[in-house]
Design an enzyme around this catalytic site. Structure first.
Site, mmCIF file in Angstrom:
data_model
loop_
_atom_site.group_PDB
_atom_site.id
_atom_site.type_symbol
_atom_site.label_atom_id
_atom_site.label_comp_id
_atom_site.label_asym_id
_atom_site.label_seq_id
_atom_site.Cartn_x
_atom_site.Cartn_y
_atom_site.Cartn_z
ATOM 1 N N GLN A 16 62.858 -11.179 72.039
ATOM 2 C CA GLN A 16 63.100 -10.805 73.259
ATOM 3 C C GLN A 16 64.201 -9.585 73.439
ATOM 4 O O GLN A 16 64.990 -9.461 74.121
ATOM 5 C CB GLN A 16 63.862 -11.959 73.961
ATOM 6 C CG GLN A 16 63.120 -13.320 74.035
ATOM 7 C CD GLN A 16 64.009 -14.486 74.554
ATOM 8 O OE1 GLN A 16 65.126 -14.370 75.181
ATOM 9 N NE2 GLN A 16 63.425 -15.540 74.513
ATOM 10 N N CYS A 17 63.612 -8.395 72.800
ATOM 11 C CA CYS A 17 64.190 -7.336 72.654
ATOM 12 C C CYS A 17 63.389 -5.937 73.224
ATOM 13 O O CYS A 17 62.166 -6.207 73.216
ATOM 14 C CB CYS A 17 64.656 -7.169 71.060
ATOM 15 S SG CYS A 17 65.284 -5.417 70.535
ATOM 16 N N GLY A 18 63.767 -4.919 73.548
ATOM 17 C CA GLY A 18 63.231 -3.808 74.018
ATOM 18 C C GLY A 18 62.333 -3.251 72.958
ATOM 19 O O GLY A 18 61.282 -2.640 73.044
#
Length: 160
Positions: A35-37
């Site tokens: 759930q990271c850029g």
């Protein structure tokens, strides 16, 4: 002398994996998060694996929840996400800490071998360590370095 191949890690399926099994391969060790850029880097990491695996290259993915709680899921959820969203086929391991006193021994060693912008600490998800066939750290890349930009460095370490 210590090398990356001296460590053991738990696979995402809960099995002990001796990293010595990768001796002779070029490896890119990456701390990952779902759930990271930078999560879309899973795609280019898989492309690197697809391109170079037959020549002796492997990506070793280590999920980490130390940066903004961006890897909250259990191992089975992480594995399902990586495979369904990005077609990940390279080896994935159980969630680890990469910083602090509880950091996995492999990451303690990797950071001591190649310092980054924060010295020994890892700044964020998708920090990458390129390891040669003998298990030595050749280079460290920050989160913003695209896996595609590492291809030439990988090729330089691969046979023929």
């Amino acid at each position: 002398m210590t090398t990356a191949w001296d460590f053991t890690a738990t696979t995402i399926d809960g099995l002990d994996q001796h990293l010595a099994d990768y001796r002779g391969k070029v490896a890119l060790v990456v701390n990952t998060a779902s759930q990271c850029g930078f999560t879309p880097q899973y795609g280019p990491l898989q492309e690197l694996y697809d391109t170079y695996a037959e020549r002796g290259f492997v990506v070793l993915g280590f999920p980490c929840d130390q940066f903004g709680g961006q890897e909250p899921g259990a191992e089975d959820e992480i594995a399902t996400f990586c495979e369904s969203q990005f077609g990940v086929q390279f080896p994935m391991f159980s969630k680890v800490d990469v910083n602090g006193s509880g950091a996995h021994p492999l990451f303690q060693w990797l950071k001591s071998e190649k310092k980054g912008i924060l010295g020994g600490a890892i700044k964020w998800n998708f920090t990458k360590f390129l390891v040669d066939p003998d298990g030595n750290v050749v280079k460290r890349y920050g989160s913003t370095t695209s896996p595609k930009d590492i291809a030439a460095d990988i090729e330089a370490l691969l046979p023929g």
